[in-house]
Design a protein around this motif. Structure first.
Motif, PDB file in Angstrom:
ATOM      1  N   ASP A  40      -9.223  11.058   8.856  1.00 15.77           N
ATOM      2  CA  ASP A  40      -8.681  10.998  10.214  1.00 15.77           C
ATOM      3  C   ASP A  40      -9.445  10.040  11.123  1.00 15.77           C
ATOM      4  N   LYS A  41     -10.687   9.777  10.780  1.00 11.80           N
ATOM      5  CA  LYS A  41     -11.578   8.920  11.575  1.00 11.80           C
ATOM      6  C   LYS A  41     -11.611   9.357  13.036  1.00 11.80           C
ATOM      7  N   LYS A  42     -11.240   8.493  13.956  1.00 11.29           N
ATOM      8  CA  LYS A  42     -11.309   8.818  15.390  1.00 11.29           C
ATOM      9  C   LYS A  42     -10.318   9.899  15.802  1.00 11.29           C
ATOM     10  N   ASN A  43      -9.308  10.135  14.983  1.00  7.98           N
ATOM     11  CA  ASN A  43      -8.308  11.153  15.310  1.00  7.98           C
ATOM     12  C   ASN A  43      -8.736  12.553  14.894  1.00  7.98           C
ATOM     13  N   PHE A  44      -9.891  12.664  14.216  1.00  4.95           N
ATOM     14  CA  PHE A  44     -10.376  13.986  13.818  1.00  4.95           C
ATOM     15  C   PHE A  44     -10.799  14.749  15.058  1.00  4.95           C
ATOM     16  N   GLY A  45     -10.192  15.899  15.242  1.00 11.26           N
ATOM     17  CA  GLY A  45     -10.483  16.702  16.428  1.00 11.26           C
ATOM     18  C   GLY A  45     -11.359  17.885  16.100  1.00 11.26           C
ATOM     19  N   LYS A  46     -10.819  19.059  16.301  1.00 13.00           N
ATOM     20  CA  LYS A  46     -11.570  20.292  16.066  1.00 13.00           C
ATOM     21  C   LYS A  46     -11.253  20.851  14.685  1.00 13.00           C
ATOM     22  N   PHE A  47     -12.251  21.531  14.126  1.00 20.48           N
ATOM     23  CA  PHE A  47     -12.076  22.239  12.862  1.00 20.48           C
ATOM     24  C   PHE A  47     -12.751  23.589  13.039  1.00 20.48           C
ATOM     25  N   GLU A  48     -11.950  24.651  13.016  1.00 22.24           N
ATOM     26  CA  GLU A  48     -12.467  25.991  13.226  1.00 22.24           C
ATOM     27  C   GLU A  48     -12.219  26.848  11.992  1.00 22.24           C
ATOM     28  N   VAL A  49     -13.189  27.719  11.705  1.00 24.16           N
ATOM     29  CA  VAL A  49     -13.058  28.671  10.604  1.00 24.16           C
ATOM     30  C   VAL A  49     -13.182  30.068  11.189  1.00 24.16           C
TER      31      VAL A  49
END
Length: 138
Positions: A55-64
């Protein structure tokens, strides 16, 4: 007259199409994973790492979100510290399900402060999906 008409159409298309394309290109990709097993955190972190690269710059949040009986294991601070470190390394937010904590008698004070606690992990997961998060439950 024909040139004026065609020029006007091109101008209008340029004005209205560009903001949409620009918005699509800069939209953040957000992810949420709901898990009931602590060992699944390792492959989840690898997934976050790969998605961040893609995703590069488009990588946002990642929650578990951790739900179910496995929340009892969150009190083992020594064991959980390696997962907390990996989560920070991969920009992953760890979330504990408050409903599960209550159900299985886990005192919130016994969990590392790096875990954010939400009252209902399943509801929270669905709310994130409504906001456009890509979701998977394991």
């Amino acid at each position: 007259m024909k040139k004026y008409f065609l020029s006007s159409i091109v101008l209008l298309l340029t004005l209205f199409a560009s903001p949409v394309n620009a918005q699509e290109q800069h939209e953040q990709e957000n992810y949420v994973v709901l898990t009931k097993k602590i060992p699944q955190l390792e492959p989840i972190f690898l997934t976050a790492e790969t998605l961040a690269e893609e995703d590069k710059k488009n990588f946002g949040k990642f929650e578990v979100i951790i739900c179910g009986q496995t929340v009892k294991e969150l009190t083992d601070k020594d064991r959980m510290q390696k997962y907390i470190n990996k989560a920070k390394e991969h920009n992953v937010e760890l979330v504990a399900c408050g409903f599960s904590l209550n159900k299985f008698g886990v005192d919130r004070k016994d969990i590392s402060p790096e875990f954010r606690i939400v009252e209902n992990g399943i509801l929270y997961n669905l709310q994130l999906q409504k906001k456009g998060y890509t979701s998977i439950s394991l």
